[in-house]
Enzyme design. Structure first.
Site: not given
Length: 280
Positions: A114, A249
């Protein structure tokens, strides 16, 4: 007689500091939880927004048989709680590069998830420029579109409740923390600062690495489209591969074993490619 001002003790946040860790870099930017057992290359890991070095503790254990794993520790959390968070990716990258000086003669690969993926990329750009005799051997970017793709959802502008809701949606924060208002009061400032660093980051345009890149993503990550993952290939003059894993995610938590195997394979491929290039 002067008295020493009282400094509060960082709270025992779930998944908090692991006491066996070793500070190895200047100003506390580098952590190492497991001494290397195989004498292989160095892998520098950069956590996600709101994350800390301990998030990669078990991943470090899985990789340390063949790799020396170093993990960045950002200011404003855990044992660096009293330091102001950094709100700029470039500033973070400069600090990490300075802290990596003791390893400047070792083969270095980078992994980031990320926010950490663009930090890893920026660190690699600096290492190529500053260490021309020993540039990085490869970069693995995870859970984010390529550096050239802006990713500003305005999360750093949200109020506290919005930040907490985002943490819950991403499903990477322990439920115990989300239910504890005192702990959230400690975590939210660092999270907001990290969101600002990630969302205001902008690639300078046309930047490319001379080492290979691998891009990872969860198949169900609604915030990272496949074309954004594939766009990482535009940031290297060398080889590019992409890998999609089951999960959202934070697939790196639910599928950690598979992720560790993939990282091991990629780092081995980076190492072999560098060795082959130096023979010619």
């Amino acid at each position: 007689m002067t008295s020493t001002p009282h400094r509060p003790t960082p709270p025992n946040i779930p998944g908090g500091p692991v006491r066996s860790r070793r500070d190895t870099g200047q100003d506390g930017w580098i952590r190492q939880y497991h001494p290397p057992r195989g004498g292989g290359p160095v892998l520098v890991c950069c956590p996600h927004a709101g994350g800390s070095a301990v998030a990669y503790h078990s991943l470090s254990a899985a990789l340390s048989a063949t790799t020396e794993v170093l993990i960045t520790q950002y200011p404003g959390r855990q044992d660096r709680l009293l330091e102001p968070p950094v709100e700029n990716i470039a500033e973070m990258a400069d600090s990490v590069v300075a802290a990596l000086t003791p390893w400047r003669h070792r083969p270095i690969a980078l992994f980031g998830h990320s926010m950490g993926s663009v930090l890893a990329y920026e660190i690699a750009l600096r290492l190529e420029r500053l260490w021309p005799g020993n540039p990085p051997i490869g970069v693995i970017g995870s859970g984010r579109s390529a550096p050239s793709v802006r990713h500003d959802r305005g999360l750093h502008l949200l109020g506290d409740e919005g930040i907490v809701a985002t943490m819950a949606d991403l499903a990477g924060t322990p439920t115990a923390l989300l239910d504890d208002k005192d702990l959230l009061a400690v975590v939210i400032p660092a999270m907001r600062s990290d969101f600002k660093a990630a969302e205001t980051y902008q690639d300078t345009g046309g930047t490319r690495l001379d080492c290979p890149i691998s891009a990872y993503c969860g198949e169900s990550d609604v915030n990272v489209p496949a074309e954004g993952v594939l766009a990482w290939g535009e940031h290297t003059t060398a080889g590019f591969t992409s890998r999609f894993f089951p999960g959202g995610h934070f697939y790196i938590q639910s599928g950690e074993r598979e992720v560790a195997r993939a990282i091991s394979r990629d780092v081995a491929a980076f190492t072999a490619a560098r060795a082959a290039a130096r023979k010619h």
